[in-house]
Design a protein around this motif. Structure first.
Motif, short mmCIF file in Angstrom:
data_model
loop_
_atom_site.label_atom_id
_atom_site.label_comp_id
_atom_site.label_asym_id
_atom_site.label_seq_id
_atom_site.Cartn_x
_atom_site.Cartn_y
_atom_site.Cartn_z
N SER A 36 0.85 -1.19 0.00
CA SER A 36 0.00 0.00 0.00
C SER A 36 0.89 1.24 0.00
CB SER A 36 -0.84 0.04 1.28
OG SER A 36 -1.91 -0.83 1.20
N THR A 49 -2.17 8.64 0.58
CA THR A 49 -3.22 8.66 -0.46
C THR A 49 -4.13 9.89 -0.29
OG1 THR A 49 -3.18 6.26 -0.43
CG2 THR A 49 -5.06 7.27 -1.53
N GLU A 115 1.14 4.31 -3.81
CA GLU A 115 1.55 2.91 -3.95
C GLU A 115 2.74 2.82 -4.91
OE1 GLU A 115 -1.50 3.65 -3.22
OE2 GLU A 115 -2.11 2.13 -1.79
N PHE A 168 -3.57 -1.33 -5.36
CA PHE A 168 -4.60 -0.28 -5.49
C PHE A 168 -4.91 0.20 -6.91
CE2 PHE A 168 -5.60 4.39 -4.22
CZ PHE A 168 -6.95 4.13 -4.04
N ARG A 182 -11.26 2.60 -2.24
CA ARG A 182 -10.30 2.76 -1.13
C ARG A 182 -10.04 1.42 -0.44
NH1 ARG A 182 -8.94 8.00 0.55
NH2 ARG A 182 -7.19 6.87 1.47
N GLY A 183 -8.82 1.23 -0.03
CA GLY A 183 -8.44 -0.05 0.59
C GLY A 183 -8.17 -1.13 -0.45
N GLY A 184 -8.10 -0.73 -1.71
CA GLY A 184 -8.08 -1.69 -2.81
C GLY A 184 -6.78 -2.45 -3.02
N SER A 185 -5.75 -2.18 -2.23
CA SER A 185 -4.52 -2.98 -2.38
C SER A 185 -4.78 -4.45 -2.03
CB SER A 185 -3.40 -2.44 -1.48
OG SER A 185 -3.09 -1.13 -1.86
#
Ligand code: ASP
Length: 434
Positions: A36, A49, A115, A168, A182-185
């Motif tokens: 991340s 971010t 990222e 991400f 969001r939080g997509g890693s």
């Protein structure tokens, strides 16, 4: 081969990244790492971010983001220095990013650079290969992972080498940088695990696994050693948040287990998300507040075909998307998120519904939460009886109860202000006093 994803707090500064290195050094099978952007180092800190999104917003309003981007530069300079790479190890890349943001590269481009830059820096520190996800991960509309992403990524990986991959983001089908939500890693980690058919997808974060309840509020909360994919989905539906729910699909389809681990406590085994646990019974109790309930009643309601659908369609027009439905003989209640009606005239909506469907009754009430008891075979163990008894003993009156359609979650509506009391007393009864 193991794919390891490290979240924002695990890579927030140099000392955290050193912990990551120690974890990787312990197991040579950990050969693909997804990272991340640097997250919060302490409560109240800013995530990189968020800083980058602010830069894009400033530029969008016609101003220069140079000052704000200075903070981003300093975060990365501090990390580079702390890792012994020299304060200016990333200077060239940082300048390119600033130039592109200033020339209006947009929100997704800006958001993705946390990222991007962190992965470059970490790959330099480890001496591992860097993979650019813009080249291989294709993200369609609504976060859709395009099928080619897996083979594109697999084609860039040699099983004898080690890689750092930014989480991400990828690209849209037409080639621009596109982010997941969001939080997509977590999703990128799942894609990488599936691309190489990893033995396990290790998801390293700042908690020791999936908890039976939120440990911040529930004394009896404990880590669940193993849980099925399905139960994690159901737990997140009733308010628990550990893992990005869209990251489950890529690995569940090919049966790769997910191991949630704690970077700050690497000796803990964490939680394995995969198969259905053999033992029957409730393993998690969670709650979600901020709900409202709309109740409609009409004699012989269901005699008329398609009426439920028509009522729902009209509610949709007002922005209401229910999350729970309860049927009565001549009535229906829908729970939905109260924020959906923040900007609408609910009286007008209720009158319109009443008139158009000739309803006998309609009632809209705010201030609800739902408590979910999640487990395997809960229709057999009937622990929900204990849960209801505990609510009665604590003077908490349920507004609804339902075993749902999945037989995995028992849902109890409670007043919002008693949400935490409800979770606490039920957890205590089911997990401690048994
Ligand atoms: N950095 C992104 C975020 O803050 C994605 C992630 O951390 O997974 O949402």
């Amino acid at each position: 081969m193991k794919v390891c994803k490290f979240g924002g707090s695990s890579v927030a500064d140099a000392s955290q990244i050193k912990k990551v290195k120690a974890i990787l050094d312990k197991d040579q099978d950990r050969s693909i790492v997804v990272v991340s952007a640097p997250g919060k180092r302490f409560s109240g800190d800013e995530k990189v971010t968020d800083m980058l999104l602010l830069c894009a917003e400033i530029v969008n309003k016609g101003n220069s983001s140079k000052d704000k981007f200075g903070d981003v530069k300093n975060r990365f300079r501090d990390i580079a220095e702390g890792l012994g790479l020299g304060r200016d190890a990333l200077e060239e890349e940082l300048d390119v990013v600033l130039k592109n943001i200033e020339s209006g590269a947009g929100k997704d481009y800006a958001a993705s650079r946390g990222e991007h830059l962190n992965a470059i820096l970490i790959s330099k520190y480890f001496g591992w290969n860097y993979i650019e996800t813009e080249k291989c991960i294709v993200i369609g509309e609504n976060n859709k992972i395009e099928e080619e992403s897996y083979s594109n990524l697999a084609a860039l990986i040699n099983k004898n080498e080690k890689y750092v991959i930014p989480g991400f983001y990828g690209r849209s089908p037409s080639g621009e940088v596109r982010c997941f939500s969001r939080g997509g890693s977590d999703i990128t980690g799942a894609i990488a695990a599936r691309a190489v058919m990893a033995d396990v997808y290790e998801n390293w974060t700042d908690v020791s696994g999936v908890y039976s309840s939120d440990p911040r509020f529930v004394k009896s909360a404990h880590v669940i050693p193993s849980i099925s994919y399905k139960m994690v989905r159901e737990l997140s539906e009733v308010g628990a948040s550990v893992f990005h729910e869209e990251a489950i699909a890529p690995v569940v389809e090919v049966n790769i287990p997910i191991n949630i681990r704690n970077t700050n406590s690497p000796e803990d085994d964490g939680t394995i998300i995969g198969k259905e646990p053999e033992k029957k019974g409730v393993i998690g109790v969670s709650a979600k507040g901020g709900l409202s309930k709309i109740y409609v009643r009409k004699l012989m309601f269901f005699k008329e075909s398609g009426v439920r659908h028509k009522v729902l369609s009209l509610m949709h027009l007002y922005g209401i998307k229910p999350c729970y439905t309860l049927y009565g003989c001549d009535s229906i209640s829908w729970y939905f998120e109260t924020k959906q009606i923040e900007n609408i005239d609910t009286e007008e909506m209720c009158s319109r519904l009443k008139e158009e469907f000739n309803l006998d009754d309609i009632e809209l009430k705010k201030g609800f939460a739902v408590v979910g008891l999640v487990g395997n075979g809960i229709e057999e163990t009937m622990e929900y009886v204990d849960a209801l008894d505990e609510l009665r003993r604590n003077g908490i009156q349920p507004s609804s109860v339902s075993l749902g359609g999945s037989y995995t979650t028992f849902v109890i509506g409670v007043p919002e202000e008693r949400k935490l009391d409800a979770v606490n007393c039920i957890s205590e009864r089911l997990f401690i006093s048994k």
